[in-house]
Write an enzyme that holds these catalytic residues in place. Structure first.
Site, PDB file in Angstrom:
ATOM      1  N   CYS A   1     -31.073  52.934 -23.868  1.00 54.31           N
ATOM      2  CA  CYS A   1     -32.231  52.243 -24.444  1.00 54.31           C
ATOM      3  C   CYS A   1     -31.645  51.317 -25.499  1.00 54.31           C
ATOM      4  CB  CYS A   1     -33.201  53.234 -25.077  1.00 54.31           C
ATOM      5  SG  CYS A   1     -34.498  52.438 -26.066  1.00 54.31           S
ATOM      6  N   THR A   2     -32.085  50.060 -25.492  1.00 59.56           N
ATOM      7  CA  THR A   2     -31.437  49.085 -26.382  1.00 59.56           C
ATOM      8  C   THR A   2     -31.738  49.342 -27.860  1.00 59.56           C
ATOM      9  OG1 THR A   2     -33.279  47.580 -25.972  1.00 59.56           O
ATOM     10  CG2 THR A   2     -31.272  47.255 -24.669  1.00 59.56           C
ATOM     11  N   HIS A   3     -32.712  50.202 -28.145  1.00 61.94           N
ATOM     12  CA  HIS A   3     -32.950  50.578 -29.545  1.00 61.94           C
ATOM     13  C   HIS A   3     -31.862  51.524 -30.066  1.00 61.94           C
ATOM     14  CE1 HIS A   3     -37.050  49.089 -28.818  1.00 61.94           C
ATOM     15  NE2 HIS A   3     -37.288  49.205 -30.107  1.00 61.94           N
TER      16      HIS A   3
ATOM     17  N   ASP B   1     -37.498  42.330 -25.023  1.00 64.47           N
ATOM     18  CA  ASP B   1     -37.554  43.792 -25.167  1.00 64.47           C
ATOM     19  C   ASP B   1     -38.962  44.129 -25.671  1.00 64.47           C
ATOM     20  OD1 ASP B   1     -36.647  46.511 -25.437  1.00 64.47           O
ATOM     21  OD2 ASP B   1     -36.507  46.184 -27.592  1.00 64.47           O
ATOM     22  N   SER B   2     -39.236  45.421 -25.768  1.00 66.00           N
ATOM     23  CA  SER B   2     -40.533  45.841 -26.314  1.00 66.00           C
ATOM     24  C   SER B   2     -40.610  45.567 -27.817  1.00 66.00           C
ATOM     25  CB  SER B   2     -40.733  47.332 -26.059  1.00 66.00           C
ATOM     26  OG  SER B   2     -39.686  48.060 -26.684  1.00 66.00           O
TER      27      SER B   2
ATOM     28  N   TYR C   1     -42.488  50.874 -24.746  1.00 65.44           N
ATOM     29  CA  TYR C   1     -42.585  50.730 -23.293  1.00 65.44           C
ATOM     30  C   TYR C   1     -42.228  52.048 -22.585  1.00 65.44           C
ATOM     31  CZ  TYR C   1     -42.776  45.539 -22.983  1.00 65.44           C
ATOM     32  OH  TYR C   1     -43.144  44.216 -23.022  1.00 65.44           O
ATOM     33  N   GLY C   2     -41.633  52.970 -23.369  1.00 66.99           N
ATOM     34  CA  GLY C   2     -40.932  54.114 -22.786  1.00 66.99           C
ATOM     35  C   GLY C   2     -41.716  55.048 -21.914  1.00 66.99           C
TER      36      GLY C   2
ATOM     37  N   GLU D   1     -38.553  51.364 -34.820  1.00 62.78           N
ATOM     38  CA  GLU D   1     -39.490  50.250 -35.048  1.00 62.78           C
ATOM     39  C   GLU D   1     -40.111  50.335 -36.446  1.00 62.78           C
ATOM     40  OE1 GLU D   1     -40.473  47.500 -33.224  1.00 62.78           O
ATOM     41  OE2 GLU D   1     -38.955  47.934 -31.704  1.00 62.78           O
TER      42      GLU D   1
ATOM     43  N   CYS E   1     -34.007  45.416 -22.085  1.00 61.23           N
ATOM     44  CA  CYS E   1     -34.838  46.618 -22.141  1.00 61.23           C
ATOM     45  C   CYS E   1     -34.473  47.441 -20.910  1.00 61.23           C
ATOM     46  CB  CYS E   1     -36.309  46.224 -22.111  1.00 61.23           C
ATOM     47  SG  CYS E   1     -37.400  47.629 -21.876  1.00 61.23           S
TER      48      CYS E   1
HETATM   49  N1  DGL Z   1     -35.646  49.163 -25.838  1.00 63.42           N
HETATM   50  C1  DGL Z   1     -36.275  49.472 -24.623  1.00 63.42           C
HETATM   51  C2  DGL Z   1     -35.361  50.148 -23.648  1.00 63.42           C
HETATM   52  O1  DGL Z   1     -34.207  49.774 -23.617  1.00 63.42           O
HETATM   53  C3  DGL Z   1     -37.701  49.967 -24.688  1.00 63.42           C
HETATM   54  C4  DGL Z   1     -37.969  51.187 -25.490  1.00 63.42           C
HETATM   55  C5  DGL Z   1     -39.448  51.455 -25.676  1.00 63.42           C
HETATM   56  O2  DGL Z   1     -40.184  50.541 -26.002  1.00 63.42           O
HETATM   57  O3  DGL Z   1     -39.858  52.615 -25.476  1.00 63.42           O
HETATM   58  O4  DGL Z   1     -35.743  50.977 -22.871  1.00 63.42           O
END
Ligand code: DGL
Length: 301
Positions: free
Chosen positions: A205-207, A11-12, A43-44, A173, A74
């Site tokens: 988004c996994t966050h 992931d990022s 990464y978004g 983060e 991600c």
């Molecule tokens: N956790 C990632 C996702 O599922 C990336 C989020 C990011 O870095 O912006 O999209």
């Protein structure tokens, strides 16, 4: 004892830990190499080309660390780079979008699915296509009334509202998922979804599972929150069974095994940015010890 398969997860940043946690809890006989690209998070809003390049570097690194399966934890990479990565590497890969879309189709009770995700994921429309594909492949809602209405052409099942939430990832983060700022921003982002009357919301988004309680509180209990990680674990379980000829022996692995040892480890963590920050934020978020985090520069991946 049967050899444990090594799963490469990336992931990022800390977001993929939400997927890793599900995998560790449900699949006791795997080991994990985790990579968080914290020097290049978020990464978004990255372009597809950048995400493909990052993905290639990271998958190469994970394979070098012994990964036999890759979980692209991600959504942004899954929605953009994954088809190219699948073409370029001869290793099974599981992304977030297909399993997540399928789970949403199964769980919705009104067919009105909402999505929160990064802006790149929203722009890609990958979840809308994923829902259509899931329906075309035979997934149906578990809810009998909706299933019959959909089969009779009386009710559509679709992503009716998708909302980009660019401020969530930097907050998480920074270890601020439990802050007043996060709550305030969540209210603003979720208002259009509430207005659209969604009955199920994909955390695209996994966050975002780190904000699940806040989101549920704002939306109320009538909206079902869909975490694609649950469906990813099921997909991984099936894949591992196929790889092992239909049989898996579950080895009991204790919590102590999550600690990295010389020859005996359950999870190895690598990041491109600050290992200390990842350890500190990750520990708090998953409430499990993250002891050793190694730094690998992106150019060396
Ligand atoms: N956790 C990632 C996702 O599922 C990336 C989020 C990011 O870095 O912006 O999209």
């Amino acid at each position: 004892m049967k050899k444990q398969r090594v799963i490469g997860i990336f992931d990022s940043g800390v977001g993929g830990l939400t997927v890793m946690k599900e995998i560790l809890e449900q699949l006791l006989d795997v080991r994990i190499v985790y990579f968080g690209d914290t020097a290049r998070v978020p990464y978004g809003n990255r372009s597809r080309e950048e995400l493909i390049r990052f993905g290639e570097e990271i998958v190469t690194f994970l394979i070098g660390q012994g990964a036999e399966v890759i979980v692209v934890a991600c959504n942004t990479c899954s929605a953009t780079a994954l088809p190219v990565l699948r073409d370029r590497f001869d290793i099974p890969m599981i992304g977030m979008v297909e399993p997540g879309a399928r789970l949403a189709v199964e769980k919705t009770i009104a067919g009105r699915i909402g999505l929160i995700a990064t802006e790149t994921t929203v722009r890609s429309k990958a979840y809308s296509s994923g829902v259509s594909r899931a329906l075309a492949k035979g997934s149906v809602p578990e809810d009998k009334v909706l299933r019959e209405a959909w089969q009779n052409g009386e009710q559509a099942i679709a992503v009716v509202k998708a909302q980009g939430c660019p401020l969530f990832v930097p907050l998480i983060e920074a270890g601020l998922s439990n802050s007043a700022e996060a709550r305030g921003i969540a209210r603003t982002y979720l208002a259009p979804l509430q207005a659209s009357g969604v009955d199920a919301l994909i955390l695209g988004c996994t966050h975002y599972p780190f904000l699940e309680e806040v989101i549920q509180e704002i939306l109320g209990d009538d909206v079902l929150i869909i975490d694609p990680a649950l469906a990813v674990v099921e997909e991984l379980r099936k894949l591992l069974q196929q790889m092992d000829g239909g049989r898996r022996l579950e080895a009991v692995v204790s919590a102590a095994d999550t600690v990295l040892g010389k020859n005996h480890w359950r999870v190895r963590y690598f990041v491109s940015g600050d290992p200390g920050l990842f350890r500190q934020v990750g520990n708090t978020l998953i409430q499990q010890p993250i002891d050793l985090v190694e730094q690998v520069m992106p150019s060396e991946c």
